[in-house]
Write an enzyme that holds these catalytic residues in place. Structure first.
Site, PDB file in Angstrom:
ATOM      1  N   CYS A 121      49.980  42.377  50.013  1.00 15.87           N
ATOM      2  CA  CYS A 121      49.051  42.975  49.156  1.00 15.87           C
ATOM      3  C   CYS A 121      47.825  42.789  48.601  1.00 15.87           C
ATOM      4  CB  CYS A 121      49.144  42.321  47.858  1.00 15.87           C
ATOM      5  SG  CYS A 121      49.057  40.688  48.111  1.00 15.87           S
ATOM      6  N   ASP A 142      45.380  41.066  48.835  1.00 18.32           N
ATOM      7  CA  ASP A 142      44.315  40.533  48.131  1.00 18.32           C
ATOM      8  C   ASP A 142      43.460  39.573  49.173  1.00 18.32           C
ATOM      9  OD1 ASP A 142      44.638  42.068  45.599  1.00 18.32           O
ATOM     10  OD2 ASP A 142      46.240  39.853  45.126  1.00 18.32           O
ATOM     11  N   CYS A 174      45.555  38.676  41.818  1.00 18.43           N
ATOM     12  CA  CYS A 174      46.554  39.307  40.380  1.00 18.43           C
ATOM     13  C   CYS A 174      45.684  37.901  39.885  1.00 18.43           C
ATOM     14  CB  CYS A 174      47.748  39.442  41.376  1.00 18.43           C
ATOM     15  SG  CYS A 174      48.627  37.902  42.311  1.00 18.43           S
ATOM     16  N   CYS A 225      51.441  33.603  46.535  1.00 14.15           N
ATOM     17  CA  CYS A 225      50.279  34.347  45.665  1.00 14.15           C
ATOM     18  C   CYS A 225      49.924  32.561  45.891  1.00 14.15           C
ATOM     19  CB  CYS A 225      49.714  34.937  44.710  1.00 14.15           C
ATOM     20  SG  CYS A 225      50.473  35.800  43.431  1.00 14.15           S
TER      21      CYS A 225
HETATM   22 FE1  FES Z   1      48.698  38.567  45.891  1.00 12.37          FE
HETATM   23 FE2  FES Z   1      49.122  37.860  44.277  1.00 12.37          FE
HETATM   24  S1  FES Z   1      49.887  40.021  44.572  1.00 12.37           S
HETATM   25  S2  FES Z   1      47.476  37.348  45.756  1.00 12.37           S
END
Ligand code: FES
Length: 122
Positions: free
Chosen positions: A33, A35, A58, A102
């Site tokens: 993702c 992140d 997120c 996550c």
């Molecule tokens: Fe990337 Fe939640 S979608 S940490």
């Protein structure tokens, strides 16, 4: 998709920021993702006295990092190493299955911050 506890934590996150002169720093990312989470800790006599996070991610990533930092403050380093993403999810009364990954970021970032501290204080 999120329960109220998660939404509340996301809307009012605790321990946001970076500790200056932190004793340990852990940065982790999720390649899928994109992140990124950074956790900084302050340690005194083997106890985590402060923890802060910066998360570019997120809702679940922000809520779990907020919880994880709250949970580890006051713990010994060994206790904090036992903190699993399941315990963080339990504290939040659940996450949607597709968001469970996550919560792993928070666990990993804390472990990395502790490893960083230990690598500098041997
Ligand atoms: Fe990337 Fe939640 S979608 S940490």
């Amino acid at each position: 998709m999120y329960n109220n506890k998660v939404l509340e934590e996301f809307a009012n996150p605790q321990n946001v920021g970076v500790i200056e002169n932190a004793d340990g720093v852990g940065v982790v990312g999720n390649a899928t993702c994109g992140d990124i989470m950074k956790i900084t800790i302050k340690v005194e006599n083997d106890i985590i006295t402060d923890a802060k996070f910066q998360t570019f991610g997120c809702t679940a990533a922000i809520a779990t990092s907020s919880c994880a930092t709250k949970m580890v403050i006051g713990m010994t380093l060994d206790q904090a190493l036992q903190l699993t993403n399941e315990k963080v999810v339990e504290y939040l009364e659940g996450l949607p299955p597709q968001k469970l990954h996550c919560s792993v970021l928070a666990e990993e970032a804390i472990k990395k911050a502790i490893e960083d501290y230990r690598s500098k204080h041997q």
